[in-house]
Design a protein around this motif. Sequence first.
Motif, PDB file in Angstrom:
ATOM      1  N   GLY A  89     -10.598  -0.038  -2.184  1.00  0.00           N
ATOM      2  CA  GLY A  89     -10.831  -0.210  -0.766  1.00  0.00           C
ATOM      3  C   GLY A  89      -9.558  -0.445   0.026  1.00  0.00           C
ATOM      4  O   GLY A  89      -9.580  -0.431   1.245  1.00  0.00           O
ATOM      5  N   SER A 108      -2.474   9.465   1.717  1.00  0.00           N
ATOM      6  CA  SER A 108      -3.776   9.207   1.099  1.00  0.00           C
ATOM      7  C   SER A 108      -4.833   9.152   2.186  1.00  0.00           C
ATOM      8  O   SER A 108      -4.534   9.069   3.383  1.00  0.00           O
ATOM      9  CB  SER A 108      -3.754   7.890   0.313  1.00  0.00           C
ATOM     10  OG  SER A 108      -3.706   6.772   1.190  1.00  0.00           O
ATOM     11  N   PHE A 153      -3.358   3.482 -11.939  1.00  0.00           N
ATOM     12  CA  PHE A 153      -2.944   4.869 -12.019  1.00  0.00           C
ATOM     13  C   PHE A 153      -1.741   4.981 -12.942  1.00  0.00           C
ATOM     14  O   PHE A 153      -0.901   4.082 -12.987  1.00  0.00           O
ATOM     15  CB  PHE A 153      -2.522   5.396 -10.638  1.00  0.00           C
ATOM     16  CG  PHE A 153      -3.606   5.374  -9.597  1.00  0.00           C
ATOM     17  CD1 PHE A 153      -3.949   4.205  -8.941  1.00  0.00           C
ATOM     18  CD2 PHE A 153      -4.279   6.541  -9.271  1.00  0.00           C
ATOM     19  CE1 PHE A 153      -4.950   4.186  -7.976  1.00  0.00           C
ATOM     20  CE2 PHE A 153      -5.277   6.535  -8.310  1.00  0.00           C
ATOM     21  CZ  PHE A 153      -5.615   5.363  -7.660  1.00  0.00           C
ATOM     22  N   ARG A 173      -8.091   6.921   3.353  1.00  0.00           N
ATOM     23  CA  ARG A 173      -8.772   5.646   3.143  1.00  0.00           C
ATOM     24  C   ARG A 173     -10.210   5.893   2.719  1.00  0.00           C
ATOM     25  O   ARG A 173     -10.906   6.714   3.291  1.00  0.00           O
ATOM     26  CB  ARG A 173      -8.735   4.814   4.420  1.00  0.00           C
ATOM     27  CG  ARG A 173      -9.557   3.521   4.335  1.00  0.00           C
ATOM     28  CD  ARG A 173      -9.323   2.635   5.520  1.00  0.00           C
ATOM     29  NE  ARG A 173      -8.109   1.841   5.343  1.00  0.00           N
ATOM     30  CZ  ARG A 173      -7.790   0.778   6.086  1.00  0.00           C
ATOM     31  NH1 ARG A 173      -8.583   0.409   7.063  1.00  0.00           N
ATOM     32  NH2 ARG A 173      -6.689   0.113   5.878  1.00  0.00           N
ATOM     33  N   THR A 174     -10.648   5.160   1.705  1.00  0.00           N
ATOM     34  CA  THR A 174     -12.014   5.296   1.225  1.00  0.00           C
ATOM     35  C   THR A 174     -12.814   4.046   1.544  1.00  0.00           C
ATOM     36  O   THR A 174     -12.256   2.983   1.797  1.00  0.00           O
ATOM     37  CB  THR A 174     -12.028   5.512  -0.294  1.00  0.00           C
ATOM     38  OG1 THR A 174     -11.460   4.357  -0.928  1.00  0.00           O
ATOM     39  CG2 THR A 174     -11.223   6.740  -0.669  1.00  0.00           C
ATOM     40  N   GLY A 175     -14.128   4.178   1.505  1.00  0.00           N
ATOM     41  CA  GLY A 175     -14.971   3.048   1.859  1.00  0.00           C
ATOM     42  C   GLY A 175     -14.885   1.906   0.868  1.00  0.00           C
ATOM     43  O   GLY A 175     -14.764   0.763   1.224  1.00  0.00           O
ATOM     44  N   GLY A 176     -14.922   2.259  -0.399  1.00  0.00           N
ATOM     45  CA  GLY A 176     -14.883   1.184  -1.387  1.00  0.00           C
ATOM     46  C   GLY A 176     -14.218   1.597  -2.671  1.00  0.00           C
ATOM     47  O   GLY A 176     -13.969   0.786  -3.547  1.00  0.00           O
ATOM     48  N   GLY A 177     -13.903   2.902  -2.769  1.00  0.00           N
ATOM     49  CA  GLY A 177     -13.220   3.360  -3.971  1.00  0.00           C
ATOM     50  C   GLY A 177     -11.718   3.214  -3.827  1.00  0.00           C
ATOM     51  O   GLY A 177     -11.237   2.562  -2.911  1.00  0.00           O
ATOM     52  N   TYR A 178     -10.997   3.801  -4.739  1.00  0.00           N
ATOM     53  CA  TYR A 178      -9.541   3.685  -4.667  1.00  0.00           C
ATOM     54  C   TYR A 178      -8.965   4.943  -4.022  1.00  0.00           C
ATOM     55  O   TYR A 178      -9.489   6.023  -4.153  1.00  0.00           O
ATOM     56  CB  TYR A 178      -8.943   3.443  -6.049  1.00  0.00           C
ATOM     57  CG  TYR A 178      -9.553   4.258  -7.168  1.00  0.00           C
ATOM     58  CD1 TYR A 178     -10.401   3.670  -8.090  1.00  0.00           C
ATOM     59  CD2 TYR A 178      -9.257   5.610  -7.319  1.00  0.00           C
ATOM     60  CE1 TYR A 178     -10.951   4.399  -9.114  1.00  0.00           C
ATOM     61  CE2 TYR A 178      -9.808   6.340  -8.341  1.00  0.00           C
ATOM     62  CZ  TYR A 178     -10.653   5.731  -9.239  1.00  0.00           C
ATOM     63  OH  TYR A 178     -11.199   6.454 -10.268  1.00  0.00           O
ATOM     64  N   ALA A 179      -7.886   4.736  -3.306  1.00  0.00           N
ATOM     65  CA  ALA A 179      -7.257   5.829  -2.552  1.00  0.00           C
ATOM     66  C   ALA A 179      -6.048   6.324  -3.315  1.00  0.00           C
ATOM     67  O   ALA A 179      -5.012   5.679  -3.343  1.00  0.00           O
ATOM     68  CB  ALA A 179      -6.848   5.337  -1.172  1.00  0.00           C
ATOM     69  N   GLU A 180      -6.182   7.475  -3.933  1.00  0.00           N
ATOM     70  CA  GLU A 180      -5.077   8.072  -4.661  1.00  0.00           C
ATOM     71  C   GLU A 180      -4.000   8.506  -3.692  1.00  0.00           C
ATOM     72  O   GLU A 180      -4.287   9.081  -2.638  1.00  0.00           O
ATOM     73  CB  GLU A 180      -5.576   9.270  -5.458  1.00  0.00           C
ATOM     74  CG  GLU A 180      -4.514  10.042  -6.193  1.00  0.00           C
ATOM     75  CD  GLU A 180      -5.102  11.199  -6.973  1.00  0.00           C
ATOM     76  OE1 GLU A 180      -6.260  11.092  -7.420  1.00  0.00           O
ATOM     77  OE2 GLU A 180      -4.415  12.216  -7.136  1.00  0.00           O
ATOM     78  N   GLN A 181      -2.748   8.242  -4.041  1.00  0.00           N
ATOM     79  CA  GLN A 181      -1.626   8.657  -3.204  1.00  0.00           C
ATOM     80  C   GLN A 181      -1.023   9.945  -3.745  1.00  0.00           C
ATOM     81  O   GLN A 181      -0.798  10.075  -4.944  1.00  0.00           O
ATOM     82  CB  GLN A 181      -0.563   7.558  -3.144  1.00  0.00           C
ATOM     83  CG  GLN A 181      -1.035   6.310  -2.417  1.00  0.00           C
ATOM     84  CD  GLN A 181       0.066   5.333  -2.129  1.00  0.00           C
ATOM     85  OE1 GLN A 181       1.250   5.618  -2.295  1.00  0.00           O
ATOM     86  NE2 GLN A 181      -0.309   4.146  -1.665  1.00  0.00           N
ATOM     87  N   GLN A 206      -5.126   0.353   0.423  1.00  0.00           N
ATOM     88  CA  GLN A 206      -4.242   1.494   0.279  1.00  0.00           C
ATOM     89  C   GLN A 206      -2.908   1.161  -0.360  1.00  0.00           C
ATOM     90  O   GLN A 206      -2.190   2.041  -0.764  1.00  0.00           O
ATOM     91  CB  GLN A 206      -3.985   2.118   1.644  1.00  0.00           C
ATOM     92  CG  GLN A 206      -5.248   2.670   2.280  1.00  0.00           C
ATOM     93  CD  GLN A 206      -5.152   2.666   3.778  1.00  0.00           C
ATOM     94  OE1 GLN A 206      -5.182   1.631   4.424  1.00  0.00           O
ATOM     95  NE2 GLN A 206      -5.056   3.841   4.360  1.00  0.00           N
ATOM     96  N   TYR A 245       1.236   7.696 -13.009  1.00  0.00           N
ATOM     97  CA  TYR A 245       1.842   8.860 -12.372  1.00  0.00           C
ATOM     98  C   TYR A 245       2.905   9.433 -13.311  1.00  0.00           C
ATOM     99  O   TYR A 245       3.615   8.686 -13.997  1.00  0.00           O
ATOM    100  CB  TYR A 245       2.522   8.476 -11.060  1.00  0.00           C
ATOM    101  CG  TYR A 245       1.596   8.351  -9.873  1.00  0.00           C
ATOM    102  CD1 TYR A 245       0.869   7.192  -9.642  1.00  0.00           C
ATOM    103  CD2 TYR A 245       1.455   9.397  -8.972  1.00  0.00           C
ATOM    104  CE1 TYR A 245       0.017   7.077  -8.547  1.00  0.00           C
ATOM    105  CE2 TYR A 245       0.617   9.297  -7.869  1.00  0.00           C
ATOM    106  CZ  TYR A 245      -0.090   8.136  -7.671  1.00  0.00           C
ATOM    107  OH  TYR A 245      -0.928   8.027  -6.583  1.00  0.00           O
ATOM    108  N   PHE A 250      -0.074   0.195  -2.972  1.00  0.00           N
ATOM    109  CA  PHE A 250       0.161   0.333  -4.398  1.00  0.00           C
ATOM    110  C   PHE A 250       1.285  -0.610  -4.809  1.00  0.00           C
ATOM    111  O   PHE A 250       2.218  -0.857  -4.056  1.00  0.00           O
ATOM    112  CB  PHE A 250       0.612   1.759  -4.725  1.00  0.00           C
ATOM    113  CG  PHE A 250      -0.515   2.718  -4.969  1.00  0.00           C
ATOM    114  CD1 PHE A 250      -1.630   2.725  -4.188  1.00  0.00           C
ATOM    115  CD2 PHE A 250      -0.420   3.634  -6.010  1.00  0.00           C
ATOM    116  CE1 PHE A 250      -2.653   3.621  -4.425  1.00  0.00           C
ATOM    117  CE2 PHE A 250      -1.436   4.543  -6.244  1.00  0.00           C
ATOM    118  CZ  PHE A 250      -2.552   4.541  -5.452  1.00  0.00           C
TER     119      PHE A 250
END
Lengths: 115, 113
Positions: free
Chosen positions: B97, A94, B35, A96-104, B99, B37, B101
């Motif tokens: 913000g 993934s 999410f 890393r984003t500033g404030g959003g969510y990080a999709e894997q 990582q 999946y 899950f």
Amino acid sequence: DTTVKQNPRYKLARVGKPVNLICSQTMNHDTMYWYQKKPNQAPKLLLFYYDKILNREADTFEKFQSSRPNNSFCSLYIGSAGLEYSAMYLCASSRRTGGGYAEQFFGPGTRLTVL
Amino acid sequence: GDSVTQTEGLVTVTEGLPVKLNCTYQTTYLTIAFFWYVQYLNEAPQVLLRSSTDNKRTEHQGFHATLHKSSSSFHLQKSSAQLSDSALYYCALSYTGYQNFYFGKGTSLTVIP
């Protein structure tokens, strides 16, 4: 290309022998993860690399090692496999984003069988 | 601690009928993202739906889900199941913000003719 590749797809190992699993991605993601998945259990995070910084979960700290020689590759290493290591190992990446969510983004997994 | 619960391990539904896969969670964080999946046989898990907005319906490929913080749920639904929907479905919680899950155990959906 949004794929994460894992090699091998199937791995047979003997008890007490080392195991090395490989993962690669070409999305320039800064974070790469390794999960262990056993039947009827949720995928369990083992460790992840953010850039060159390795973060390992406390309960699996001594069982798994990893290396990330460059941004695209990440390995999972088991020094001495035991029967309990038999599982599906999923790699993900993934950004890393500033404030959003990080999709894997996940790879197809490596099924490890320890005999 | 934080957790995600998928109550059904196996769900079988007849083609054309509605399907609902349950997902509930426990967390103390306020800014969360969810999410769903989907993992087809011999393929990698891929994102089906994502949401971080309370009470907003999210749709993709005929599936929909709404994050309800009041009931700590993010159930996945489809009005008419297709044979091609047969797969393993995971619900996952993340924090905006961050990582990490948290995954549920997964629900294996089988659609029969």
